[in-house]
Design a protein around this motif. Structure first.
Motif, PDB file in Angstrom:
ATOM      1  N   ASP A   1     -11.199   7.735  -3.855  1.00 15.74           N
ATOM      2  CA  ASP A   1     -11.865   6.674  -4.618  1.00 15.74           C
ATOM      3  C   ASP A   1     -10.851   5.721  -5.242  1.00 15.74           C
ATOM      4  N   LYS A   2      -9.763   6.261  -5.790  1.00 13.65           N
ATOM      5  CA  LYS A   2      -8.721   5.420  -6.402  1.00 13.65           C
ATOM      6  C   LYS A   2      -8.047   4.536  -5.356  1.00 13.65           C
ATOM      7  N   ILE A   3      -7.839   5.093  -4.175  1.00 15.06           N
ATOM      8  CA  ILE A   3      -7.219   4.308  -3.099  1.00 15.06           C
ATOM      9  C   ILE A   3      -8.138   3.144  -2.727  1.00 15.06           C
ATOM     10  N   TYR A   4      -9.425   3.414  -2.599  1.00 13.20           N
ATOM     11  CA  TYR A   4     -10.354   2.329  -2.258  1.00 13.20           C
ATOM     12  C   TYR A   4     -10.509   1.337  -3.400  1.00 13.20           C
ATOM     13  N   ASP A   5     -10.405   1.778  -4.633  1.00  8.41           N
ATOM     14  CA  ASP A   5     -10.391   0.838  -5.763  1.00  8.41           C
ATOM     15  C   ASP A   5      -9.190  -0.088  -5.649  1.00  8.41           C
ATOM     16  N   TRP A   6      -8.037   0.466  -5.290  1.00  6.10           N
ATOM     17  CA  TRP A   6      -6.823  -0.336  -5.093  1.00  6.10           C
ATOM     18  C   TRP A   6      -7.033  -1.332  -3.946  1.00  6.10           C
ATOM     19  N   PHE A   7      -7.648  -0.846  -2.847  1.00 15.33           N
ATOM     20  CA  PHE A   7      -7.939  -1.720  -1.708  1.00 15.33           C
ATOM     21  C   PHE A   7      -8.758  -2.926  -2.141  1.00 15.33           C
ATOM     22  N   GLU A   8      -9.789  -2.690  -2.953  1.00 14.30           N
ATOM     23  CA  GLU A   8     -10.663  -3.787  -3.389  1.00 14.30           C
ATOM     24  C   GLU A   8      -9.886  -4.864  -4.142  1.00 14.30           C
ATOM     25  N   VAL A   9      -8.913  -4.459  -4.921  1.00 12.43           N
ATOM     26  CA  VAL A   9      -8.137  -5.413  -5.725  1.00 12.43           C
ATOM     27  C   VAL A   9      -7.088  -6.124  -4.877  1.00 12.43           C
TER      28      VAL A   9
ATOM     29  N   MET B   1       0.815  -1.182   0.000  1.00 13.45           N
ATOM     30  CA  MET B   1       0.000   0.000   0.000  1.00 13.45           C
ATOM     31  C   MET B   1       0.864   1.253   0.000  1.00 13.45           C
ATOM     32  N   LEU B   2       1.949   1.249   0.752  1.00  8.27           N
ATOM     33  CA  LEU B   2       2.823   2.420   0.803  1.00  8.27           C
ATOM     34  C   LEU B   2       3.434   2.702  -0.561  1.00  8.27           C
ATOM     35  N   TYR B   3       3.798   1.640  -1.284  1.00  4.06           N
ATOM     36  CA  TYR B   3       4.329   1.810  -2.638  1.00  4.06           C
ATOM     37  C   TYR B   3       3.284   2.501  -3.518  1.00  4.06           C
ATOM     38  N   PHE B   4       2.053   2.042  -3.448  1.00  4.58           N
ATOM     39  CA  PHE B   4       0.973   2.630  -4.228  1.00  4.58           C
ATOM     40  C   PHE B   4       0.799   4.106  -3.888  1.00  4.58           C
ATOM     41  N   LEU B   5       0.765   4.434  -2.605  1.00  2.00           N
ATOM     42  CA  LEU B   5       0.568   5.821  -2.189  1.00  2.00           C
ATOM     43  C   LEU B   5       1.710   6.715  -2.657  1.00  2.00           C
ATOM     44  N   ARG B   6       2.940   6.207  -2.565  1.00  2.49           N
ATOM     45  CA  ARG B   6       4.096   7.010  -2.982  1.00  2.49           C
ATOM     46  C   ARG B   6       4.203   7.127  -4.490  1.00  2.49           C
ATOM     47  N   ASN B   7       4.111   6.010  -5.164  1.00  2.30           N
ATOM     48  CA  ASN B   7       4.436   5.983  -6.586  1.00  2.30           C
ATOM     49  C   ASN B   7       3.253   6.192  -7.516  1.00  2.30           C
ATOM     50  N   GLU B   8       2.104   5.713  -7.161  1.00  2.00           N
ATOM     51  CA  GLU B   8       0.933   5.876  -8.023  1.00  2.00           C
ATOM     52  C   GLU B   8       0.149   7.145  -7.669  1.00  2.00           C
ATOM     53  N   MET B   9       0.009   7.397  -6.368  1.00  2.00           N
ATOM     54  CA  MET B   9      -0.745   8.574  -5.934  1.00  2.00           C
ATOM     55  C   MET B   9       0.155   9.794  -5.760  1.00  2.00           C
ATOM     56  N   ARG B  10       1.450   9.592  -5.785  1.00  2.00           N
ATOM     57  CA  ARG B  10       2.438  10.674  -5.683  1.00  2.00           C
ATOM     58  C   ARG B  10       2.336  11.461  -4.369  1.00  2.00           C
ATOM     59  N   LEU B  11       2.041  10.753  -3.280  1.00  5.20           N
ATOM     60  CA  LEU B  11       2.013  11.407  -1.973  1.00  5.20           C
ATOM     61  C   LEU B  11       3.429  11.493  -1.425  1.00  5.20           C
ATOM     62  N   SER B  12       3.712  12.554  -0.718  1.00  2.57           N
ATOM     63  CA  SER B  12       5.032  12.709  -0.116  1.00  2.57           C
ATOM     64  C   SER B  12       5.181  11.761   1.067  1.00  2.57           C
ATOM     65  N   SER B  13       6.411  11.491   1.414  1.00  4.91           N
ATOM     66  CA  SER B  13       6.685  10.646   2.585  1.00  4.91           C
ATOM     67  C   SER B  13       6.124  11.292   3.842  1.00  4.91           C
TER      68      SER B  13
END
Length: 57
Positions: free
Chosen positions: A46-54, A1-13
């Motif tokens: 919404d994208k984060i929860y879509d990722w959660f579902e998968v 999940m952290l990889y997704f947040l950093r790399n796909e969602m572009r959230l800062s550390s």
């Protein structure tokens, strides 16, 4: 999940660390915490929860 947040969602550390700190041991509420603090938009939420579902559920 952290990889997704950093790399796909572009959230800062820093944003992720704040979310983790505020959500405690319950990673299920991390997306809500990020949204409540204005670190993600409702569309991103919404994208984060879509990722959660998968990958989580």
């Amino acid at each position: 999940m952290l990889y997704f947040l950093r790399n796909e969602m572009r959230l800062s550390s820093e944003a992720i660390q704040l979310g983790l700190k505020q959500s405690g041991s319950d990673s299920g509420i991390l997306p809500i915490v990020l949204w409540q603090y204005g670190l993600v938009t409702s569309e991103q939420l919404d994208k984060i929860y879509d990722w959660f579902e998968v990958y989580i559920y």
